[in-house]
Every structure is written in C-alpha cells, then in structure tokens.
Design a protein around this motif. Structure first.
Motif, short mmCIF file in Angstrom:
data_model
loop_
_atom_site.label_atom_id
_atom_site.label_comp_id
_atom_site.label_asym_id
_atom_site.label_seq_id
_atom_site.Cartn_x
_atom_site.Cartn_y
_atom_site.Cartn_z
N ASN A 38 0.08 3.77 -2.85
CA ASN A 38 -0.43 5.09 -2.46
C ASN A 38 0.50 6.22 -2.88
OD1 ASN A 38 -2.83 4.15 -1.41
ND2 ASN A 38 -2.08 4.09 0.70
N LYS A 68 0.82 -1.23 0.00
CA LYS A 68 0.00 0.00 0.00
C LYS A 68 0.85 1.27 0.00
CE LYS A 68 -4.08 -1.68 -0.24
NZ LYS A 68 -4.67 -1.71 -1.56
N GLU A 124 5.23 8.42 0.46
CA GLU A 124 4.32 9.26 -0.32
C GLU A 124 4.86 10.68 -0.43
OE1 GLU A 124 -0.03 8.71 0.63
OE2 GLU A 124 0.83 7.33 2.09
#
Length: 189
Positions: free
Chosen positions: A103, A99, A119
């Motif tokens: 993401n 993830k 991120e």
C-alpha cells in the motif's frame, strides 16, 4: 533482501540516473523518518526502493500487472498505473505480500485517507528527499520529523497545486485524501 532489491532497482533504472538518485534519496529519507517515528525500517526501505520501479515502463507494460477494475478506475489518471504496477511487480519478484509495504507503494502518488505511518513516510519522502529542488523540501522534512499528518497534508496541498499548474484536474481521490488530512489536523497549531 534489501541488497537484492537495491540491485534489481539499480539494474532497472540504470539508464535513468536522476530517477535512480531520486529513488535512493527517498530510501534514505524514509529510513531516517522511520527511525525518528519508531516505524519498521525494513518495510519502509523496501517500499521506498520499489515505489518508482515501473515509472519508465510503457502504459501497456504497466497495465499488464493490473486487474481490469484498476485499469478502468484510473483510465483518466494513468499516472497511478506506475504505482500499482510497481507494487504488483514487487509482490511477484520477491513474494512480498505485506499490505503495509504494498500500500505504501500503491498510494505514494497522492496518498489516501487514514494511511499507516509506513504509507505516510513513503508519501512524504517522495516529496522531500534531498534531490528534490522545490522550495518546501527542507520545511516538509522538518515538519515530518515532528508530525507526519501535518507533513502529509502539506505534501497533498503542494501536489494538488502542481496538478492545477499543469492545467489538469486533480482526482476525487486526491481531494478526498486532502480533505481527510485537513480534518485530522484541524485545531493543530
């Protein structure tokens, strides 16, 4: 796996030399920032390499990888489709389900509140990689070496200003993310 991803991205973007340079600039910048901040370099590298994978696909090609909810949610902001599609294609092509990586790709356009460091690094690197030509690139990178949150806020501000210059309206998500990082950074000097 990184070499396989580089080959796939290079093949996909071979007719878009400037975009390919940009992708590799984001990759190099992101890996440097990951080293500085003690963040997983492999995850950062994968996300950086795939972040614009779908950039030149048609909207029709991009939405093939999206669920109906996402298509409807961003119908007024189709610029997001390439990010969502790239994440879906990475998951499909390389069976990556992490993830944090996915993401980082999905949210590289305008960010979101409470991003992970991976991120943040992809979001920032997209703005300040060496092939970018706007005036704040070097300053953003220097800021990011010291404080990712301050650099994120600055990139978000520039992004919103850019949208306004194009005579468009930023999304509520974009405003919300910017407000979040302004609050996170309040009191910092």
């Amino acid at each position: 796996m990184i070499e396989q991803i580089k080959e796939k991205v290079t093949e996909k973007l071979k007719h878009h030399k400037k975009r390919l340079q940009h992708v590799f600039g984001v990759y190099e910048t992101a890996v440097k920032l990951a080293k500085i901040h003690g963040v997983d370099e492999k995850k950062v590298a994968i996300a950086a390499l795939y972040h614009d994978y779908s950039k030149y696909d048609t909207i029709e090609e991009q939405i093939q990888y999206l669920d109906l909810k996402s298509i409807k949610e961003y119908v007024d902001y189709p610029v997001i489709y390439h990010a969502l599609s790239a994440a879906a294609q990475l998951e499909y092509d390389f069976k990556i389900r992490d993830k944090e990586i996915l993401n980082a790709i999905k949210y590289h356009v305008w960010g979101r509140p409470n991003m992970t460091d991976i991120e943040k690094i992809i979001f920032i690197s997209d703005s300040c990689e060496p092939n970018r030509k706007f005036k704040d690139c070097d300053m953003i990178y220097e800021m990011a070496t010291k404080d990712l949150d301050l650099a994120v806020e600055h990139c978000m501000k520039i992004s919103i200003e850019h949208v306004y210059k194009k005579q468009l309206t930023p999304s509520e998500e974009q405003f919300g993310a910017y407000a979040y990082y302004k609050e996170v950074n309040s009191g910092k000097t």
